[in-house]
Each structure stands twice: as structure tokens, then as C-alpha cells.
Design a protein around this motif. Structure first.
Motif, PDB file in Angstrom:
ATOM      1  N   ASN A  33       0.833  -1.202   0.000  1.00 67.43           N
ATOM      2  CA  ASN A  33       0.000   0.000   0.000  1.00 67.43           C
ATOM      3  C   ASN A  33       0.871   1.256   0.000  1.00 67.43           C
ATOM      4  OD1 ASN A  33      -2.550   1.392   0.154  1.00 67.43           O
ATOM      5  ND2 ASN A  33      -2.066   1.823   2.286  1.00 67.43           N
ATOM      6  N   LEU A  79      -0.818  -3.254  -5.217  1.00 68.97           N
ATOM      7  CA  LEU A  79      -2.213  -3.590  -4.950  1.00 68.97           C
ATOM      8  C   LEU A  79      -3.024  -3.543  -6.238  1.00 68.97           C
ATOM      9  CD1 LEU A  79      -2.924  -1.604  -1.660  1.00 68.97           C
ATOM     10  CD2 LEU A  79      -2.142  -3.972  -1.915  1.00 68.97           C
ATOM     11  N   GLU A  84      -7.223  -1.452  -4.015  1.00 68.65           N
ATOM     12  CA  GLU A  84      -7.046  -0.021  -3.728  1.00 68.65           C
ATOM     13  C   GLU A  84      -8.392   0.667  -3.503  1.00 68.65           C
ATOM     14  OE1 GLU A  84      -4.756   1.605  -6.952  1.00 68.65           O
ATOM     15  OE2 GLU A  84      -2.881   1.248  -5.899  1.00 68.65           O
ATOM     16  N   TRP A  87      -9.888  -0.283   0.078  1.00 66.20           N
ATOM     17  CA  TRP A  87      -8.913  -0.337   1.174  1.00 66.20           C
ATOM     18  C   TRP A  87      -9.597  -0.377   2.542  1.00 66.20           C
ATOM     19  CZ3 TRP A  87      -4.204  -1.851   1.821  1.00 66.20           C
ATOM     20  CH2 TRP A  87      -3.525  -1.528   2.984  1.00 66.20           C
TER      21      TRP A  87
END
Length: 100
Positions: A33, A79, A84, A87
Motif C-alpha cells: 500500500n 495492490l 485499492e 482499502w
């Protein structure tokens, strides 16, 4: 919650809270991330075995949590767009299992 977010929630819940290695996978997701990394960089950052990292990367990639670019040793992982976009689902699972 959209159907893709709901599906991701089940997959992530299983991959992180429901199986051995979930803690390692969560650490990899957190690291990716921040920025794309290759397997060797992840192993160094997480202070764990390279083969262990490769195994978890394969599991995460097969389940659509991460994607890869490049080839061979320098292949970078990041990701997936679905991960994403959702999240908050990952954060919710991490709160439930008490690890952040």
C-alpha cells in the motif's frame, strides 16, 4: 456495499483471518500500500524468508489482491485496482482481528 467489495471482504477475511500465514499476507498488503516492491525488497523490509514471501505473493495474486509488472527477479508487485478501491475493507478486517 457493492458486490465486488462484499466479495473482496470474504476473500480478504479468509486470506488474513482464516488461514495460516494471514499475518504475513497482511504485512505484505500493508507494505504494498506504501509503494510497489519486488519479492526481495519485501523479504528484506519484513525481515522474513524470500521463499515465504514468494509463496504469499502467489496466493495474493491468484486471489486478485495484488498484481505484478515486469519479469523475473525485478517483478514489482502492487495492490490491484479492486484492492485499492476497497482499502477500507482491509482496514475493517484488521481492526476485527486486532492487528494493525
Amino acid at each position: 456495499m457493492s458486490s465486488s467489495a462484499r466479495s473482496l471482504k470474504y476473500i480478504l477475511g479468509w486470506l488474513i483471518a482464516g488461514t495460516r500465514g494471514g499475518t504475513s499476507r497482511a504485512r505484505i498488503i500493508n507494505a504494498l500500500n506504501e509503494r510497489p516492491l519486488n519479492a526481495n525488497q519485501l523479504a528484506t523490509l519484513l525481515e522474513t524468508d524470500y521463499r515465504n514471501v514468494r509463496h504469499h505473493l502467489d496466493v495474493l495474486q491468484k486471489n486478485g489482491i495484488i498484481t505484478a509488472a515486469g519479469e523475473g527477479y525485478g517483478m514489482a508487485y502492487f495492490l490491484s485496482p479492486t484492492m485499492e478501491a476497497n482499502w477500507a475493507v482491509f482496514e475493517e478486517i484488521m481492526k476485527k482481528i486486532g492487528k494493525k
